[in-house]
Motif scaffolding. Structure first.
Motif, PDB file in Angstrom:
ATOM      1  N   LYS A   2     -12.106   4.638   2.187  1.00 24.07           N
ATOM      2  CA  LYS A   2     -11.661   3.262   2.805  1.00 24.07           C
ATOM      3  C   LYS A   2     -12.498   2.315   2.938  1.00 24.07           C
ATOM      4  N   THR A  45       3.839  -4.392  -2.606  1.00 25.84           N
ATOM      5  CA  THR A  45       3.731  -3.347  -3.498  1.00 25.84           C
ATOM      6  C   THR A  45       3.051  -1.940  -2.941  1.00 25.84           C
ATOM      7  N   PHE A  46       2.236  -2.295  -2.205  1.00 23.34           N
ATOM      8  CA  PHE A  46       1.446  -1.088  -1.417  1.00 23.34           C
ATOM      9  C   PHE A  46       2.424  -0.600  -0.314  1.00 23.34           C
ATOM     10  N   LEU A  47       2.832  -1.590   0.437  1.00 22.05           N
ATOM     11  CA  LEU A  47       3.957  -0.817   1.523  1.00 22.05           C
ATOM     12  C   LEU A  47       5.169  -0.048   0.833  1.00 22.05           C
ATOM     13  N   ARG A  49       5.283   1.540  -1.825  1.00 16.48           N
ATOM     14  CA  ARG A  49       4.473   2.975  -2.577  1.00 16.48           C
ATOM     15  C   ARG A  49       4.334   3.846  -1.474  1.00 16.48           C
ATOM     16  N   TRP A  50       3.696   3.253  -0.154  1.00 18.58           N
ATOM     17  CA  TRP A  50       3.396   4.155   0.959  1.00 18.58           C
ATOM     18  C   TRP A  50       4.629   4.410   1.439  1.00 18.58           C
ATOM     19  N   ARG A  51       5.627   3.836   1.813  1.00 15.30           N
ATOM     20  CA  ARG A  51       6.890   4.375   2.253  1.00 15.30           C
ATOM     21  C   ARG A  51       7.456   5.334   1.487  1.00 15.30           C
ATOM     22  N   ASN A  53       6.106   7.560  -0.829  1.00 16.58           N
ATOM     23  CA  ASN A  53       5.319   8.510  -0.643  1.00 16.58           C
ATOM     24  C   ASN A  53       5.460   9.388   0.464  1.00 16.58           C
ATOM     25  N   ARG A  54       5.557   8.616   1.805  1.00 17.82           N
ATOM     26  CA  ARG A  54       5.966   9.155   3.067  1.00 17.82           C
ATOM     27  C   ARG A  54       7.393   9.924   3.319  1.00 17.82           C
ATOM     28  N   ARG A  57       7.137  13.111   1.277  1.00 13.83           N
ATOM     29  CA  ARG A  57       6.328  14.198   2.289  1.00 13.83           C
ATOM     30  C   ARG A  57       7.377  14.759   3.140  1.00 13.83           C
TER      31      ARG A  57
END
Length: 62
Positions: A2, A45-47, A49-51, A53-54, A57
Motif C-alpha cells: 500500500k 470503480t474501486f469502491l 469492486r471493494w464492496r 469482494n466484501r 467474503r
C-alpha cells in the motif's frame, strides 16, 4: 504494498501538477477537469469492486 502504491500516486499527482502549471490557464482548467473526472471514475470503480469482494467474503463465511 500500500505504501508503494501511495508513493506512486503522489508522484503521478506531482508530475501532473508540474505539467498543468506550465499550460495556459484555460487549457490547464480543462485538463484538470478531465483528470478530476478520471480520478472520480477510478475511485467509484474501486469502491464498487471493494464492496463486491466484501460481499463475496461475507457470503462464504456466513
Amino acid at each position: 504494498m500500500k505504501g508503494t502504491i501511495a508513493f506512486l500516486a503522489l508522484l503521478a499527482i506531482a508530475i501532473v501538477i508540474a505539467l498543468i502549471s506550465r499550460l495556459p490557464s484555460e487549457e490547464a482548467v480543462r485538463l484538470a477537469g478531465y483528470a478530476a473526472t478520471a480520478a472520480f471514475a477510478a475511485l467509484v470503480t474501486f469502491l464498487i469492486r471493494w464492496r463486491a469482494n466484501r460481499a463475496q467474503r461475507n457470503k462464504r463465511v456466513g
